[in-house]
Write a protein that holds these residues in place. Structure first.
Motif, PDB file in Angstrom:
ATOM      1  N   SER A 269       0.816  -1.289   0.115  1.00 42.28           N
ATOM      2  CA  SER A 269      -0.093  -0.013  -0.019  1.00 42.28           C
ATOM      3  C   SER A 269       0.826   1.224   0.102  1.00 42.28           C
ATOM      4  O   SER A 269       1.799   1.302   0.661  1.00 42.28           O
ATOM      5  N   PRO A 270       0.409   2.245  -0.913  1.00 40.69           N
ATOM      6  CA  PRO A 270      -0.942   2.374  -1.601  1.00 40.69           C
ATOM      7  C   PRO A 270      -0.766   1.858  -2.893  1.00 40.69           C
ATOM      8  O   PRO A 270      -1.508   1.972  -3.819  1.00 40.69           O
ATOM      9  N   CYS A 271       0.679   1.249  -3.356  1.00 46.00           N
ATOM     10  CA  CYS A 271       0.736   0.590  -4.712  1.00 46.00           C
ATOM     11  C   CYS A 271      -0.055  -0.476  -4.876  1.00 46.00           C
ATOM     12  O   CYS A 271       0.384  -1.546  -3.770  1.00 46.00           O
ATOM     13  N   LEU A 272      -0.622  -0.824  -6.020  1.00 45.52           N
ATOM     14  CA  LEU A 272      -1.032  -2.307  -6.369  1.00 45.52           C
ATOM     15  C   LEU A 272      -0.100  -2.882  -6.960  1.00 45.52           C
ATOM     16  O   LEU A 272       0.106  -4.385  -6.531  1.00 45.52           O
ATOM     17  N   PHE A 273       0.539  -2.326  -7.773  1.00 40.03           N
ATOM     18  CA  PHE A 273       1.716  -3.264  -8.353  1.00 40.03           C
ATOM     19  C   PHE A 273       2.787  -2.259  -8.828  1.00 40.03           C
ATOM     20  O   PHE A 273       2.657  -1.153  -8.848  1.00 40.03           O
ATOM     21  N   VAL A 274       3.843  -2.951  -9.002  1.00 44.38           N
ATOM     22  CA  VAL A 274       5.238  -1.994  -9.625  1.00 44.38           C
ATOM     23  C   VAL A 274       5.877  -2.787 -10.570  1.00 44.38           C
ATOM     24  O   VAL A 274       5.992  -4.013 -10.745  1.00 44.38           O
ATOM     25  N   PRO A 275       5.949  -2.111 -11.833  1.00 47.99           N
ATOM     26  CA  PRO A 275       6.586  -2.786 -13.190  1.00 47.99           C
ATOM     27  C   PRO A 275       7.883  -3.310 -12.581  1.00 47.99           C
ATOM     28  O   PRO A 275       8.774  -2.649 -12.003  1.00 47.99           O
ATOM     29  N   ALA A 276       8.306  -4.743 -13.501  1.00 39.68           N
ATOM     30  CA  ALA A 276       9.723  -5.126 -12.672  1.00 39.68           C
ATOM     31  C   ALA A 276      10.950  -4.474 -13.576  1.00 39.68           C
ATOM     32  O   ALA A 276      11.841  -4.485 -13.086  1.00 39.68           O
ATOM     33  N   CYS A 277      10.540  -3.423 -14.771  1.00 39.02           N
ATOM     34  CA  CYS A 277      11.477  -2.693 -15.049  1.00 39.02           C
ATOM     35  C   CYS A 277      11.872  -1.305 -14.231  1.00 39.02           C
ATOM     36  O   CYS A 277      12.829  -0.607 -14.603  1.00 39.02           O
ATOM     37  N   THR A 278      10.985  -1.128 -13.356  1.00 42.10           N
ATOM     38  CA  THR A 278      11.560   0.261 -12.145  1.00 42.10           C
ATOM     39  C   THR A 278      12.817  -0.069 -11.717  1.00 42.10           C
ATOM     40  O   THR A 278      13.166  -1.280 -10.973  1.00 42.10           O
ATOM     41  N   PRO A 279      13.690   0.903 -11.764  1.00 47.21           N
ATOM     42  CA  PRO A 279      14.894   0.954 -10.963  1.00 47.21           C
ATOM     43  C   PRO A 279      14.587   0.603  -9.436  1.00 47.21           C
ATOM     44  O   PRO A 279      13.626   0.874  -8.824  1.00 47.21           O
ATOM     45  N   THR A 280      15.774  -0.046  -8.993  1.00 45.97           N
ATOM     46  CA  THR A 280      15.364  -0.641  -7.442  1.00 45.97           C
ATOM     47  C   THR A 280      15.323   0.549  -6.505  1.00 45.97           C
ATOM     48  O   THR A 280      14.594   0.733  -5.518  1.00 45.97           O
ATOM     49  N   ILE A 281      15.835   1.863  -6.839  1.00 45.74           N
ATOM     50  CA  ILE A 281      15.808   3.005  -5.985  1.00 45.74           C
ATOM     51  C   ILE A 281      14.268   3.615  -6.092  1.00 45.74           C
ATOM     52  O   ILE A 281      13.765   4.071  -5.146  1.00 45.74           O
ATOM     53  N   CYS A 282      13.678   3.152  -7.075  1.00 44.78           N
ATOM     54  CA  CYS A 282      12.312   3.805  -7.314  1.00 44.78           C
ATOM     55  C   CYS A 282      11.190   2.687  -6.920  1.00 44.78           C
ATOM     56  O   CYS A 282      10.127   3.069  -6.898  1.00 44.78           O
TER      57      CYS A 282
END
Length: 302
Positions: A252-265
């Protein structure tokens, strides 16, 4: 008492020679009588009271019920201690504690109620500086570690290494990833010259849905990059993905995070990163411990 006959002969000769000194004869005779009495007691000792026979008129002292019950409880406790010793190879560990059972979440159950068993200790990764760091910053001026040629002070590096650990427990994985922060001081509440270690211990139980995948995610050419730029060891990720591995499940509050997102974000992604010495061996140990715990607790595998 072996020297008594010799002393006896000596005193007798002394008595015979003491006629010239009548005052000493009485004392010598008294000493001889005491020696003979002690020799007689040594040859015929008096039997102890416990072995003496009692007359019919004598009656044993009645014991109270409380005394008998306390002695029986003492004997039972001693017998249980002896049985526990024999079952553990002669080591006195006391009575075996009962297991700790949690019906609502069986993975939190433990074999012993007074502690958690550590199955194995995984070697953690080492904090290695780059090749450009040819010296260390002074202890009283750690800010110089921001320069490429200076590493952190020795005392803070030793504290970080001493604080790191990775425990594979009977029902979970625990590790500590310490961070470096400013120590408490008088400059706006912080110190300008001292650093300290902040613990970042984490525990993830094997029934957590995050334990969907445990994989080796060490960067390519890790040894060369560690030599040039520094590193923290090999990297493993404990993660939970969906959509053919294209997205992480989010917090929460994110439902999902794309796998290509940098680790810091990707702080909202449901994944954990652990730095170890050997990623392949660590993945094997953690997966086997997870599967064994789920089978022992009769929990469906994720």
């Amino acid at each position: 008492f072996d020297v008594l006959p010799k002393s006896k002969l000596f005193l007798r000769s002394w008595i015979l020679d003491s006629f010239l000194f009548p005052g000493f004869q009485k004392n010598a005779t008294a000493c001889l009588d005491r020696i003979e009495m002690s020799q007689h007691r040594h040859r015929h000792p008096i039997p102890p009271l416990s072995c003496a026979k009692t007359t019919p008129n004598q009656s044993a002292r009645p014991r109270s019920v409380a005394t008998l019950s306390s002695r029986s409880s003492t004997l039972s406790s001693k017998s249980s201690t002896i049985s526990s010793k024999s079952s553990r190879g002669g080591v006195d560990e006391g009575p075996m504690p009962a297991p700790y059972i949690v019906e609502d979440r069986r993975m939190l159950s433990r074999v012993r109620g007074d502690g958690i068993k550590i199955v194995t200790v995984v070697p953690d990764g080492d904090l290695t500086p780059g090749c450009c760091a040819c010296c260390r910053a002074p202890d009283r001026c750690p800010s110089l570690s921001c320069l490429p040629c200076c590493d952190l002070p020795s005392y803070i590096v030793n504290q970080v290494r001493a604080s790191r650990y990775i425990y594979v427990r009977e029902n979970s994985l625990e590790w500590n990833e310490p961070r470096i922060r400013r120590a408490a001081g008088s400059c706006c509440g912080s110190s300008c010259c001292d650093l300290e270690v902040e613990d970042g211990a984490k525990v993830v139980y094997f029934d957590d849905s995050t334990f969907d995948v445990v994989r080796d995610s060490t960067r390519y050419c890790n040894e060369i990059k560690t030599f040039c730029f520094g590193g923290r060891g090999e990297k493993i990720e404990i993660e939970s993905k969906f959509c053919l591995g294209a997205c992480y499940r989010g917090r929460s509050p994110c439902l999902f995070v794309p796998a290509c997102t940098p680790t810091i974000c990707s702080s909202c992604a449901r994944k954990h990163v652990v730095y170890v010495e050997n990623a392949q061996a660590a993945v094997k140990i953690i997966v086997e411990a997870r599967n064994d715990a789920q089978e022992r607790m009769q929990i469906d595998r994720i």
